[in-house]
Write a protein that holds these residues in place. Structure first.
Motif, PDB file in Angstrom:
ATOM      1  N   LEU A 242       1.009  -1.538   0.053  1.00 38.10           N
ATOM      2  CA  LEU A 242      -0.078  -0.468  -0.321  1.00 38.10           C
ATOM      3  C   LEU A 242       0.867   1.684   0.140  1.00 38.10           C
ATOM      4  CD1 LEU A 242      -2.860  -1.027   3.023  1.00 38.10           C
ATOM      5  CD2 LEU A 242      -3.379  -0.685  -0.077  1.00 38.10           C
ATOM      6  N   ALA A 243       1.958   1.664   0.496  1.00 37.42           N
ATOM      7  CA  ALA A 243       2.970   2.367   0.795  1.00 37.42           C
ATOM      8  C   ALA A 243       3.499   2.385  -0.555  1.00 37.42           C
ATOM      9  CB  ALA A 243       4.243   2.103   1.861  1.00 37.42           C
ATOM     10  N   MET A 244       3.404   2.106  -1.790  1.00 38.29           N
ATOM     11  CA  MET A 244       4.074   1.495  -3.030  1.00 38.29           C
ATOM     12  C   MET A 244       2.856   2.081  -3.879  1.00 38.29           C
ATOM     13  SD  MET A 244       6.983  -1.365  -3.714  1.00 38.29           S
ATOM     14  CE  MET A 244       6.000  -2.407  -2.775  1.00 38.29           C
ATOM     15  N   LEU A 245       1.842   1.216  -3.499  1.00 34.67           N
ATOM     16  CA  LEU A 245       0.907   1.237  -4.076  1.00 34.67           C
ATOM     17  C   LEU A 245      -0.143   3.004  -4.127  1.00 34.67           C
ATOM     18  CD1 LEU A 245      -0.831   0.402  -6.725  1.00 34.67           C
ATOM     19  CD2 LEU A 245      -2.067  -1.423  -4.958  1.00 34.67           C
ATOM     20  N   ARG A 246      -0.368   3.215  -3.589  1.00 32.99           N
ATOM     21  CA  ARG A 246      -0.906   4.950  -2.587  1.00 32.99           C
ATOM     22  C   ARG A 246      -0.544   5.789  -3.673  1.00 32.99           C
ATOM     23  NH1 ARG A 246      -3.584   3.158   3.090  1.00 32.99           N
ATOM     24  NH2 ARG A 246      -5.095   2.487   2.732  1.00 32.99           N
ATOM     25  N   PRO A 247       0.417   5.790  -3.839  1.00 30.38           N
ATOM     26  CA  PRO A 247       1.476   7.085  -4.396  1.00 30.38           C
ATOM     27  C   PRO A 247       1.171   7.073  -6.097  1.00 30.38           C
ATOM     28  CG  PRO A 247       2.650   6.006  -3.323  1.00 30.38           C
ATOM     29  CD  PRO A 247       1.415   5.298  -2.234  1.00 30.38           C
ATOM     30  N   ALA A 248       0.990   5.646  -6.144  1.00 24.93           N
ATOM     31  CA  ALA A 248       1.452   5.281  -6.966  1.00 24.93           C
ATOM     32  C   ALA A 248       0.507   5.961  -8.258  1.00 24.93           C
ATOM     33  CB  ALA A 248       1.595   4.020  -8.102  1.00 24.93           C
ATOM     34  N   LEU A 249      -1.062   5.231  -7.435  1.00 21.90           N
ATOM     35  CA  LEU A 249      -3.074   5.973  -7.544  1.00 21.90           C
ATOM     36  C   LEU A 249      -2.772   6.828  -8.344  1.00 21.90           C
ATOM     37  CD1 LEU A 249      -4.382   2.858  -5.804  1.00 21.90           C
ATOM     38  CD2 LEU A 249      -4.237   2.691  -7.762  1.00 21.90           C
TER      39      LEU A 249
ATOM     40  N   ALA B   2      -0.595   9.444  -8.823  1.00 20.98           N
ATOM     41  CA  ALA B   2       0.208   9.622  -9.762  1.00 20.98           C
ATOM     42  C   ALA B   2      -0.585   9.585 -11.506  1.00 20.98           C
ATOM     43  CB  ALA B   2       1.484   9.287  -9.678  1.00 20.98           C
ATOM     44  N   VAL B   3      -0.527   8.289 -11.202  1.00 16.74           N
ATOM     45  CA  VAL B   3      -1.034   7.635 -12.744  1.00 16.74           C
ATOM     46  C   VAL B   3      -2.815   7.848 -13.214  1.00 16.74           C
ATOM     47  CG1 VAL B   3      -1.250   5.638 -14.580  1.00 16.74           C
ATOM     48  CG2 VAL B   3       0.351   6.163 -12.695  1.00 16.74           C
ATOM     49  N   PRO B   4      -3.592   8.385 -13.670  1.00 19.03           N
ATOM     50  CA  PRO B   4      -4.937   8.274 -13.942  1.00 19.03           C
ATOM     51  C   PRO B   4      -6.044   7.485 -14.923  1.00 19.03           C
ATOM     52  CG  PRO B   4      -3.715   9.982 -15.735  1.00 19.03           C
ATOM     53  CD  PRO B   4      -2.558   9.264 -14.504  1.00 19.03           C
ATOM     54  N   VAL B   5      -6.717   7.288 -14.058  1.00 17.76           N
ATOM     55  CA  VAL B   5      -7.546   6.291 -14.732  1.00 17.76           C
ATOM     56  C   VAL B   5      -8.080   6.666 -15.561  1.00 17.76           C
ATOM     57  CG1 VAL B   5      -8.825   3.935 -14.243  1.00 17.76           C
ATOM     58  CG2 VAL B   5      -7.581   4.574 -12.400  1.00 17.76           C
ATOM     59  N   GLU B   6      -7.700   6.385 -17.050  1.00 19.31           N
ATOM     60  CA  GLU B   6      -9.031   6.862 -18.116  1.00 19.31           C
ATOM     61  C   GLU B   6      -9.236   4.988 -18.950  1.00 19.31           C
ATOM     62  OE1 GLU B   6      -6.592  11.305 -18.462  1.00 19.31           O
ATOM     63  OE2 GLU B   6      -6.890  10.073 -19.783  1.00 19.31           O
ATOM     64  N   ALA B   7      -9.791   5.110 -19.333  1.00 22.36           N
ATOM     65  CA  ALA B   7     -10.259   4.366 -20.133  1.00 22.36           C
ATOM     66  C   ALA B   7      -9.981   4.695 -21.789  1.00 22.36           C
ATOM     67  CB  ALA B   7     -11.780   3.681 -19.945  1.00 22.36           C
ATOM     68  N   ALA B   8      -9.550   3.524 -22.525  1.00 19.44           N
ATOM     69  CA  ALA B   8      -9.134   4.165 -23.904  1.00 19.44           C
ATOM     70  C   ALA B   8     -10.776   4.135 -24.538  1.00 19.44           C
ATOM     71  CB  ALA B   8      -8.567   2.572 -24.327  1.00 19.44           C
ATOM     72  N   ASP B   9     -10.157   5.079 -26.027  1.00 17.82           N
ATOM     73  CA  ASP B   9     -11.908   5.525 -26.621  1.00 17.82           C
ATOM     74  C   ASP B   9     -12.476   4.015 -26.871  1.00 17.82           C
ATOM     75  OD1 ASP B   9     -11.656   8.113 -25.124  1.00 17.82           O
ATOM     76  OD2 ASP B   9     -10.770   8.390 -27.497  1.00 17.82           O
ATOM     77  N   ALA B  10     -13.890   3.518 -27.420  1.00 17.43           N
ATOM     78  CA  ALA B  10     -14.083   2.810 -27.664  1.00 17.43           C
ATOM     79  C   ALA B  10     -13.789   3.163 -29.721  1.00 17.43           C
ATOM     80  CB  ALA B  10     -15.528   2.268 -27.032  1.00 17.43           C
TER      81      ALA B  10
END
Length: 253
Positions: free
Chosen positions: A236-243, A245-253
Motif C-alpha cells: 500500500l505504501a507503494m501503490l497508493r502514491p502510484a495510483l 500519480a497515474v490517472p485512470v482513463e479508459a481507452a476510447d471505444a
C-alpha cells in the motif's frame, strides 16, 4: 459444490466487495488449490495437491487485505491453476499444463478438444466475464496479486516483491519509485512478459487503456496473518502514491 454460492461467488469465480468505490480492481487468479470432483485429482501425487504448483499460497489473504484498505472490488479464482490457469489464454500450452516445474499432471495429458473447451467455458470465461462486467460499469486500475516459491527448479530466488508489467509500465514505474530500501523489490522478476504471465494485464488493462500492474510476493513472506498484514502495508505504501500519480482513463471505444 453448487453452481451458485453466496456473497457473489460461483463455482469457479468469486467477486467480493463488488460495490467498492475505490479506483482499483483487484484480481487474484490463483487463489485456490481446489480441484472440482469432475476432474478427479488430475492424477497428482498427494504432496502436490496443495503445493505452490496448484495455487499461490497467501495471495488471496493478501488480496483481501488490499481490497479492504482500498475499498476495491476483488475477483478471485476458485479452481486450481492446474485445472486451468486463468492468467493464460486458451491457446497457450500453459493454460492446461501437463507439467508444472517438477510436477507431473497426468490428468492434463492428451486432453481432447472437447475437454479443453469445457474447462475454457467453465473456468476461464466466467472469470473474464466477471472482470469485464465490473470494468464495463466503471473504469479502474487493474492490480493482479500473486505469490511465488522461494526455490524454483532448485535455484533460490532473491527477489522478495516483484513489480511486473507488460507494454504499459506506468503504474509499475510509479510503484518502483516508492520501493522501500529495506526490501528486495525488482522489476519484472521472478517472471516477465516473455514468460507469458501478463495475459490478465493485456486482456483487462492494456486493451482498455487502463493502468495495470502485477504484484508477485515470495510466499515465505506470507506464512502468518501478521506477515501478510505487514506485506499488505508495504504494498500500500507503494501503490497508493502510484495510483495518485497515474490517472485512470479508459481507452476510447
Amino acid at each position: 459444490m453448487s453452481e451458485r454460492q453466496q456473497d457473489g461467488c460461483e463455482a469457479t469465480v468469486c467477486v467480493t466487495n463488488a460495490a467498492g468505490a475505490g479506483a482499483v480492481l483487484l484480481l487474484c487468479e490463483h487463489a485456490s488449490a481446489h480441484i472440482p470432483s469432475r476432474y478427479g485429482d488430475l492424477g497428482l501425487r498427494p504432496e502436490w495437491r496443495d503445493s505452490h504448483a496448484a495455487w499461490d499460497p497467501g495471495a488471496l489473504a493478501l488480496s483481501q487485505l488490499l481490497s479492504e484498505a482500498l475499498d476495491a472490488p476483488l475477483v478471485s479464482g476458485r479452481v486450481s491453476r492446474l485445472v486451468y490457469d486463468i492468467n493464460r489464454p486458451p491457446e497457450a500450452a500453459a493454460a492446461m499444463p501437463a507439467r508444472s516445474e517438477l510436477v507431473e499432471i497426468p490428468g492434463n495429458a492428451d486432453l481432447t478438444p472437447a475437454q479443453r473447451a469445457e474447462r475454457i467455458a467453465t473456468v476461464y470465461r466466467p472469470f473474464c466475464e466477471a472482470v469485464s462486467g465490473l470494468l464495463d460499469a466503471e473504469a479502474r486500475a487493474i492490480v493482479t496479486v500473486h505469490s511465488f516459491t522461494p526455490v524454483y527448479f532448485g535455484a533460490a530466488r532473491p527477489t522478495e516483491i516483484g513489480i511486473l508489467h507488460d507494454s504499459d509500465a506506468r503504474l509499475a514505474e510509479a510503484m518502483l519509485a516508492h520501493a522501500p530500501a529495506t526490501r528486495r523489490v525488482d522489476r519484472n522478476m521472478p517472471y516477465g512478459p516473455e514468460d507469458g504471465v501478463t495475459h490478465s494485464l493485456q486482456l483487462h488493462g492494456i486493451a482498455r487503456g487502463l493502468p495495470n500492474v502485477m504484484l508477485e510476493v515470495r510466499n515465505d513472506l506470507l506464512t502468518t496473518p501478521g506477515d501478510i498484514s505487514g506485506i499488505a502495508q508495504e504494498l500500500l505504501a507503494m501503490l497508493r502514491p502510484a495510483l495518485a500519480a497515474v490517472p485512470v482513463e479508459a481507452a476510447d471505444a
